[in-house]
Design a protein around this motif. Structure first.
Motif, PDB file in Angstrom:
ATOM      1  N   GLU A 135     -77.588  15.203  34.627  1.00 36.25           N
ATOM      2  CA  GLU A 135     -77.671  16.477  35.188  1.00 36.25           C
ATOM      3  C   GLU A 135     -76.427  17.226  35.556  1.00 36.25           C
ATOM      4  OE1 GLU A 135     -77.878  13.415  38.814  1.00 36.25           O
ATOM      5  OE2 GLU A 135     -78.618  13.555  36.612  1.00 36.25           O
ATOM      6  N   GLY A 136     -75.289  16.574  35.206  1.00 41.08           N
ATOM      7  CA  GLY A 136     -74.149  17.328  35.767  1.00 41.08           C
ATOM      8  C   GLY A 136     -73.493  17.802  34.260  1.00 41.08           C
ATOM      9  N   VAL A 137     -74.155  17.289  32.963  1.00 46.07           N
ATOM     10  CA  VAL A 137     -73.462  17.681  31.810  1.00 46.07           C
ATOM     11  C   VAL A 137     -73.242  19.243  31.588  1.00 46.07           C
ATOM     12  CG1 VAL A 137     -73.894  17.891  29.287  1.00 46.07           C
ATOM     13  CG2 VAL A 137     -74.559  15.656  30.719  1.00 46.07           C
ATOM     14  N   GLN A 138     -74.129  20.038  31.988  1.00 46.43           N
ATOM     15  CA  GLN A 138     -73.999  21.365  31.925  1.00 46.43           C
ATOM     16  C   GLN A 138     -72.717  21.945  32.673  1.00 46.43           C
ATOM     17  OE1 GLN A 138     -77.644  23.673  32.656  1.00 46.43           O
ATOM     18  NE2 GLN A 138     -78.502  23.152  30.568  1.00 46.43           N
ATOM     19  N   SER A 139     -72.598  21.469  33.791  1.00 49.32           N
ATOM     20  CA  SER A 139     -71.317  21.864  34.653  1.00 49.32           C
ATOM     21  C   SER A 139     -70.241  21.379  34.104  1.00 49.32           C
ATOM     22  CB  SER A 139     -71.412  21.265  36.192  1.00 49.32           C
ATOM     23  OG  SER A 139     -72.771  21.785  36.978  1.00 49.32           O
ATOM     24  N   PHE A 140     -70.073  20.348  33.394  1.00 56.70           N
ATOM     25  CA  PHE A 140     -69.121  19.756  32.657  1.00 56.70           C
ATOM     26  C   PHE A 140     -68.790  20.674  31.586  1.00 56.70           C
ATOM     27  CE2 PHE A 140     -67.252  16.759  29.588  1.00 56.70           C
ATOM     28  CZ  PHE A 140     -65.970  16.873  30.059  1.00 56.70           C
ATOM     29  N   GLN A 141     -69.685  21.085  30.789  1.00 59.92           N
ATOM     30  CA  GLN A 141     -69.616  21.873  29.817  1.00 59.92           C
ATOM     31  C   GLN A 141     -68.879  23.180  30.144  1.00 59.92           C
ATOM     32  OE1 GLN A 141     -73.307  22.115  27.595  1.00 59.92           O
ATOM     33  NE2 GLN A 141     -72.108  21.501  25.871  1.00 59.92           N
ATOM     34  N   ALA A 142     -69.399  23.725  31.111  1.00 55.49           N
ATOM     35  CA  ALA A 142     -68.788  25.183  31.682  1.00 55.49           C
ATOM     36  C   ALA A 142     -67.330  24.956  32.047  1.00 55.49           C
ATOM     37  CB  ALA A 142     -69.664  25.532  32.850  1.00 55.49           C
ATOM     38  N   ALA A 143     -67.095  23.681  32.682  1.00 50.85           N
ATOM     39  CA  ALA A 143     -65.711  23.354  32.996  1.00 50.85           C
ATOM     40  C   ALA A 143     -64.604  23.134  32.193  1.00 50.85           C
ATOM     41  CB  ALA A 143     -65.840  22.046  33.975  1.00 50.85           C
ATOM     42  N   VAL A 144     -65.089  22.584  31.027  1.00 48.35           N
ATOM     43  CA  VAL A 144     -64.421  22.459  29.839  1.00 48.35           C
ATOM     44  C   VAL A 144     -64.183  23.861  29.111  1.00 48.35           C
ATOM     45  CG1 VAL A 144     -64.223  21.371  27.491  1.00 48.35           C
ATOM     46  CG2 VAL A 144     -65.157  20.285  29.370  1.00 48.35           C
ATOM     47  N   ASP A 145     -65.047  24.736  29.028  1.00 52.73           N
ATOM     48  CA  ASP A 145     -64.952  26.061  28.587  1.00 52.73           C
ATOM     49  C   ASP A 145     -63.990  26.789  29.210  1.00 52.73           C
ATOM     50  OD1 ASP A 145     -65.814  27.860  26.533  1.00 52.73           O
ATOM     51  OD2 ASP A 145     -66.690  28.887  28.248  1.00 52.73           O
ATOM     52  N   ALA A 146     -64.147  26.619  30.535  1.00 52.56           N
ATOM     53  CA  ALA A 146     -63.334  27.572  31.367  1.00 52.56           C
ATOM     54  C   ALA A 146     -61.894  27.219  31.347  1.00 52.56           C
ATOM     55  CB  ALA A 146     -63.794  27.496  32.926  1.00 52.56           C
ATOM     56  N   TRP A 147     -61.619  25.716  31.265  1.00 52.15           N
ATOM     57  CA  TRP A 147     -60.109  25.258  30.997  1.00 52.15           C
ATOM     58  C   TRP A 147     -59.695  25.637  30.004  1.00 52.15           C
ATOM     59  CZ3 TRP A 147     -57.826  21.500  27.917  1.00 52.15           C
ATOM     60  CH2 TRP A 147     -56.689  21.263  28.290  1.00 52.15           C
ATOM     61  N   ILE A 148     -60.420  25.639  28.767  1.00 52.30           N
ATOM     62  CA  ILE A 148     -59.730  26.117  27.375  1.00 52.30           C
ATOM     63  C   ILE A 148     -59.419  27.675  27.635  1.00 52.30           C
ATOM     64  CG2 ILE A 148     -60.146  26.705  25.036  1.00 52.30           C
ATOM     65  CD1 ILE A 148     -62.191  24.069  25.227  1.00 52.30           C
ATOM     66  N   LYS A 149     -60.377  28.532  28.124  1.00 53.86           N
ATOM     67  CA  LYS A 149     -60.094  29.856  28.377  1.00 53.86           C
ATOM     68  C   LYS A 149     -58.739  30.142  29.292  1.00 53.86           C
ATOM     69  CE  LYS A 149     -64.610  31.745  27.406  1.00 53.86           C
ATOM     70  NZ  LYS A 149     -65.150  30.679  26.616  1.00 53.86           N
ATOM     71  N   SER A 150     -58.794  29.196  30.331  1.00 50.69           N
ATOM     72  CA  SER A 150     -57.759  29.339  31.240  1.00 50.69           C
ATOM     73  C   SER A 150     -56.322  29.278  30.566  1.00 50.69           C
ATOM     74  CB  SER A 150     -57.738  28.557  32.358  1.00 50.69           C
ATOM     75  OG  SER A 150     -57.373  27.090  31.947  1.00 50.69           O
ATOM     76  N   LEU A 151     -56.097  28.661  29.399  1.00 50.99           N
ATOM     77  CA  LEU A 151     -55.000  28.488  28.759  1.00 50.99           C
ATOM     78  C   LEU A 151     -54.442  29.294  27.783  1.00 50.99           C
ATOM     79  CD1 LEU A 151     -55.063  24.668  28.713  1.00 50.99           C
ATOM     80  CD2 LEU A 151     -53.554  25.919  29.923  1.00 50.99           C
ATOM     81  N   GLU A 152     -55.618  30.391  27.292  1.00 50.80           N
ATOM     82  CA  GLU A 152     -55.447  31.271  26.541  1.00 50.80           C
ATOM     83  C   GLU A 152     -54.308  32.207  26.757  1.00 50.80           C
ATOM     84  OE1 GLU A 152     -58.829  33.586  26.021  1.00 50.80           O
ATOM     85  OE2 GLU A 152     -60.063  31.857  25.125  1.00 50.80           O
ATOM     86  N   GLY A 153     -53.370  32.289  25.731  1.00 47.19           N
ATOM     87  CA  GLY A 153     -52.176  33.275  25.785  1.00 47.19           C
ATOM     88  C   GLY A 153     -50.933  32.562  26.780  1.00 47.19           C
ATOM     89  N   LYS A 154     -50.983  31.240  26.958  1.00 46.71           N
ATOM     90  CA  LYS A 154     -49.795  30.472  27.687  1.00 46.71           C
ATOM     91  C   LYS A 154     -48.953  30.013  26.632  1.00 46.71           C
ATOM     92  CE  LYS A 154     -51.959  30.589  31.852  1.00 46.71           C
ATOM     93  NZ  LYS A 154     -51.270  31.281  33.010  1.00 46.71           N
TER      94      LYS A 154
END
Length: 436
Positions: A135-154
């Protein structure tokens, strides 16, 4: 119906795993066909790891423990001796993407990434998160996606956007009473690995699937256990997984996947074939044969076990095959150092070679890698936090700690520079002598 579906899923999983390992076998064969003396093929611009990269490893216990075993870093350093990589391991046991607690006043991760001038981040997550269940898979996917986006432009290296590599968790190894919920836990880890893969594909980020690889190897009954408790690799597990992780990190550079040494000698006519070394001056002696071997690539690190390895891992070891030896027991020495003893039949089948002086030097190099990582850990993650933010902050030892941290960092940098020299490749005298 349930049992039939379960059997079908198991068969599909094994077929997928076999395809993964066949891909590696093809990569090894491709590399074997290229002479080490030929110029290396150009590095593709989308290769996960490139010569000279400054790498940071982040993530959970798997990432953290890579630094104390040193197999992956040693292989990466040996791969491009003329332009070696530089690695800082920022792994922290128990880390999850959304739960990475640090002590008060601990330096921000961005500071460390910038100080290292990081080109690429290797991120290992998913194991801790998997305990939330399916049941936590979707939250994990969202966290991975958010982490990738947080590094854009770094641009931690000051010139280009940081590159990313995602690494899945390993499978859950069945260890009887130590892993009572094995099947459930393995399903959960599989779901989180698949979720990470989907996000990586969508974001066009390289993804290393260690789940499928480890699952396939763990299903093999031959060989020692890979883990201590089902999810934490032991030293043998890190040796094995580091080989496959390395090959995925350099997968877009066919020349980088260098196969182990392989020496083939016909004792009857002294014809020789070799990979990884160059054979010259082959001659008979009163009790055997002798020759000189020039090392073209670094030797393969021996596994930290004396147990038989599963068949899937035999190709990871250096070997020598000698046919047409007269019956008897023969000892191999390299520069007068005893390396292996076997019968003529065993030599004809092939004998593992992993105790030569070159292998001993490779092991010493790995220990030097581990020492460099230890010095960096002392500078980045001081072990006694009470002297930094606690009640002993104003004590003599607390006041001295900042200077000591700086000194440890300088020691790490000095050791890093020394590692750039790599392992010296030499020409050595090999002799196979009948002793019985």
């Amino acid at each position: 119906m349930h049992l039939a579906l379960k059997a079908l899923l198991t068969m599909i999983r094994k077929i997928h795993s076999l395809i993964v390992l066949l891909f590696w076998a093809v990569a090894v064969s491709t590399a074997s066909a290229q002479s080490p003396l030929q110029p290396e093929s150009p590095i593709r611009p989308d290769s996960p790891i490139r010569p000279g990269d400054r790498i940071a490893i982040v993530g959970n216990t798997f990432a953290d423990q890579l630094r104390i075993h040193g197999y992956l870093e040693t292989m990466l350093l040996q791969r491009w001796p003329d332009n070696p990589v530089s690695i800082r391991n920022l792994g922290w046991g128990g880390d999850m993407l959304n739960a990475r607690d640090r002590p008060t006043n601990f330096p921000a991760e961005e500071e460390t990434l910038s100080a290292h001038r990081t080109d690429v981040i290797i991120a290992c997550f998913g194991m801790g998160e998997s305990f939330a269940g399916e049941e936590g898979v979707q939250s994990f996917q969202a966290a991975v996606d958010a982490w990738i986006k947080s590094l854009e432009g770094k641009t931690y290296n000051g010139k280009s956007q940081v590159r990313l590599v995602l690494v899945s968790p390993i499978a859950n190894e069945p260890l009887g009473k130590l892993t009572p919920r094995h099947e459930q836990r393995d399903r959960e880890i599989s779901a989180y690995s698949q979720a990470m893969s989907e996000v990586a594909i969508a974001a066009q980020v390289p993804f290393v699937d260690l789940y499928q690889t480890s699952r396939y190897l763990m299903d093999e009954p031959i060989g020692p256990n890979f883990t201590t408790n089902g999810i934490h690799l032991n030293s043998y597990g890190y040796w094995a997984m580091s080989h496959y992780l390395f090959r995925d990190l350099v997968r877009d550079d066919p020349a980088a996947v260098q196969p182990p040494w392989q020496i083939l000698i016909d004792a009857a006519d002294l014809t020789t074939q070799a990979r990884g070394v160059d054979i010259s001056d082959a001659a008979r002696t009163e009790a055997g044969i002798k020759f000189r071997a020039t090392e073209l690539i670094a030797p393969t690190l021996p596994p930290p076990t004396s147990d038989d390895l599963p068949p899937q891992l035999h190709h990871l070891r250096d070997s020598m095959t000698i046919t047409n030896l007269p019956p008897g027991i023969y000892e191999l020495t390299v520069d007068d150092v005893s390396v292996a003893t076997a019968s003529h039949d065993d030599w004809a089948r092939g004998v593992t070679i992993d105790a030569s002086p070159a292998h001993q030097e490779a092991e010493a190099f790995r220990r030097a890698v581990n020492d460099k990582n230890l010095q960096f850990t002392y500078s980045w993650k001081a072990l006694n936090q009470v002297h930094i933010v606690g009640e002993r902050k104003k004590s003599p030892s607390g006041r001295a700690l900042p200077a000591e941290v700086i000194e440890f960092n300088q020691l790490a940098q000095k050791r890093d520079a020394k590692l750039r020299d790599g392992i010296e490749r030499q020409t050595r005298n090999w002799r196979v002598t009948r002793i019985h």
